[in-house]
Design a protein around this motif. Structure first.
Motif, mmCIF file in Angstrom:
data_model
loop_
_atom_site.group_PDB
_atom_site.id
_atom_site.type_symbol
_atom_site.label_atom_id
_atom_site.label_comp_id
_atom_site.label_asym_id
_atom_site.label_seq_id
_atom_site.Cartn_x
_atom_site.Cartn_y
_atom_site.Cartn_z
ATOM 1 N N ASN A 121 43.824 44.513 43.827
ATOM 2 C CA ASN A 121 44.602 44.539 45.070
ATOM 3 C C ASN A 121 44.495 45.894 45.762
ATOM 4 O O ASN A 121 44.347 45.966 46.989
ATOM 5 N N GLY B 74 39.299 35.657 39.730
ATOM 6 C CA GLY B 74 40.393 36.509 40.163
ATOM 7 C C GLY B 74 41.696 35.744 40.296
ATOM 8 O O GLY B 74 42.768 36.207 39.878
ATOM 9 N N GLU B 75 41.614 34.546 40.858
ATOM 10 C CA GLU B 75 42.815 33.741 41.048
ATOM 11 C C GLU B 75 43.389 33.245 39.733
ATOM 12 O O GLU B 75 44.603 33.148 39.566
ATOM 13 N N PHE C 109 46.173 28.275 46.587
ATOM 14 C CA PHE C 109 46.857 29.001 45.517
ATOM 15 C C PHE C 109 48.350 29.068 45.819
ATOM 16 O O PHE C 109 49.184 28.936 44.920
ATOM 17 N N ILE D 277 43.325 34.709 36.870
ATOM 18 C CA ILE D 277 44.044 35.808 36.224
ATOM 19 C C ILE D 277 45.417 35.971 36.864
ATOM 20 O O ILE D 277 46.433 36.123 36.176
ATOM 21 N N ARG D 278 45.465 35.918 38.190
ATOM 22 C CA ARG D 278 46.758 35.993 38.890
ATOM 23 C C ARG D 278 47.667 34.840 38.491
ATOM 24 O O ARG D 278 48.871 35.020 38.271
ATOM 25 N N ALA D 279 47.092 33.655 38.371
ATOM 26 C CA ALA D 279 47.886 32.474 38.037
ATOM 27 C C ALA D 279 48.487 32.586 36.644
ATOM 28 O O ALA D 279 49.647 32.199 36.419
ATOM 29 N N ASN D 280 47.741 33.119 35.697
ATOM 30 C CA ASN D 280 48.274 33.301 34.351
ATOM 31 C C ASN D 280 49.350 34.373 34.323
ATOM 32 O O ASN D 280 50.351 34.243 33.617
ATOM 33 N N GLN D 281 49.150 35.421 35.089
ATOM 34 C CA GLN D 281 50.167 36.466 35.155
ATOM 35 C C GLN D 281 51.483 35.928 35.707
ATOM 36 O O GLN D 281 52.562 36.367 35.306
ATOM 37 N N ALA D 282 51.385 34.955 36.608
ATOM 38 C CA ALA D 282 52.578 34.349 37.208
ATOM 39 C C ALA D 282 53.047 33.115 36.446
ATOM 40 O O ALA D 282 53.987 32.449 36.889
ATOM 41 N N GLN E 148 40.843 31.705 30.128
ATOM 42 C CA GLN E 148 42.125 31.989 30.781
ATOM 43 C C GLN E 148 42.852 30.715 31.212
ATOM 44 O O GLN E 148 43.352 30.593 32.331
ATOM 45 N N ASP F 188 42.285 48.454 40.087
ATOM 46 C CA ASP F 188 43.206 47.399 40.485
ATOM 47 C C ASP F 188 42.614 46.645 41.677
ATOM 48 O O ASP F 188 42.326 47.246 42.717
#
Length: 352
Positions: free
Chosen positions: A340, A93-94, A71, A96-101, A124, A338
């Motif tokens: 994290n 989970g990853e 990642f 979602i993080r990738a789309n947020q970034a 996503q 959350d």
């Protein structure tokens, strides 16, 4: 001498012409090569045989594997513009993080969204490929009077004495703790999510004294079971099947197995976007994902893939229709807190 000078000049001019033409030649070749991030090992071999080679036969586009999956590398290359790979796989989970970034290419214009080959084919900005499961496994000789059948049994030291082992991974372990505490999982819409985080930790408090090892590597979990050091363990189904194939006296419990989906994604900004999108559509073809999952010990998410698998092969896959009322899916979007923050709390709990 004049001829010699002329020849040298001609040769130099020709060499210069070749040199000048080289970048254009390389640009053309680059369009015919796709770099795909893999996990290496058996996973990569299964992908080459069942996904990469058929895609190349169809398109003429060569696929070059790059491992391991990272990642951090995905994020770095999108920000720098220097691409080591064009396509990779991410868990829920990853992704979602990738789309947020803003690390992924948008799939809205792709056929996976406009004409999905099966429900949920896109999620996503990811192409739904395969799934693995966290399951329970045990030493068969340890429980001759009847094996454990669910996570409540895993927690029950009186009825099922013996050493325990679980993964040091909050988002996978907390749902199991709730299942052990009586939260229903085997329903059309399981009641694990959104998680009651405090209840999950109270349940974990009950099992913590009996957990000998909180494993962090798949190979580590497998070795503990292979050596007979652990009686009951929560681990990935593929690792368990490998031991069974080795002839080890191990049994797998599919009931209340926790599914996690894996998605193919395209790195945002890659110059090989069009080829990458073609690969995503190719990789979801039922006959291809069926072969990939058979050889990599995963389960296909395309239901049509099971038409290309025998009953015996399907029985080794957590997404098999035979287990539809037994397993439950991880739901990061409806986590209950959350992720994290919960992970940090879990790490403090481990160390306390």
């Amino acid at each position: 001498m004049a001829d010699m000078v002329f020849t040298r000049r001609t040769a130099l001019a020709a060499a210069g012409g070749v040199a000048l033409s080289m970048p254009a030649f390389r640009r053309v070749r680059a369009a015919e090569v796709l770099h795909v991030n893999t996990w290496g090992g058996i996973w990569e071999r299964a992908a080459i045989k069942n996904l990469f080679e058929p895609f190349t036969r169809d398109t003429g586009i060569e696929i070059r594997p790059v491992s391991p999956v990272s990642f951090a590398k995905l994020a770095q290359q999108v920000r720098s513009g220097a691409y080591e790979f064009d396509v990779t796989t991410l868990g829920a989970g990853e992704i979602i993080r990738a789309n947020q970034a803003n690390l992924l290419e948008n799939l809205d214009s792709s056929d996976l969204v406009k004409s999905p080959p099966f429900p949920g084919a896109a999620f996503q900005n990811g192409a739904s490929s395969h799934a693995f499961a966290t399951v329970m496994a045990y030493q068969k000789a340890r429980y001759p009077n009847g094996p454990p059948t669910g996570w409540a049994d895993f927690w029950d030291q009186q009825k099922f004495p013996g050493s325990r082992c679980m993964q040091r991974y909050a988002s996978r372990i907390l749902p199991l703790a709730l299942a052990a505490d009586g939260v229903p999982t085997n329903t059309p819409s399981n009641q694990i999510y959104p998680m009651d985080i405090n209840r999950a930790f109270r349940s974990l408090d009950k099992i913590k004294p009996n957990v000998r090892v909180w494993w962090t590597q798949g190979q580590q979990s497998q070795q503990l079971l292979r050596d007979g050091e652990i009686d009951l363990i929560a681990l990935w189904h593929g690792r368990t099947l490998e031991l069974i194939d080795e002839g080890k006296p191990i049994e797998i419990v599919w009931n209340q197995g926790q599914l996690e989906r894996a998605y193919w994604v395209v790195a945002r900004g890659t110059p090989r976007r069009d080829a990458a999108m073609r690969y995503l559509e190719s990789a979801l073809k039922p006959e291809r994902v069926a072969g990939f999952c058979r050889d990599s010990l995963n389960g296909p998410l395309n239901p049509a893939a099971f038409q290309y698998l025998s009953a015996a092969e399907s029985a080794r896959m957590p997404t098999s229709p035979a287990y539809a009322d037994k397993v439950f899916e991880q739901d990061i979007l409806n986590f209950g807190g959350d992720v994290n923050a919960v992970t940090q709390r879990f790490e403090r709990w481990i160390g306390s």
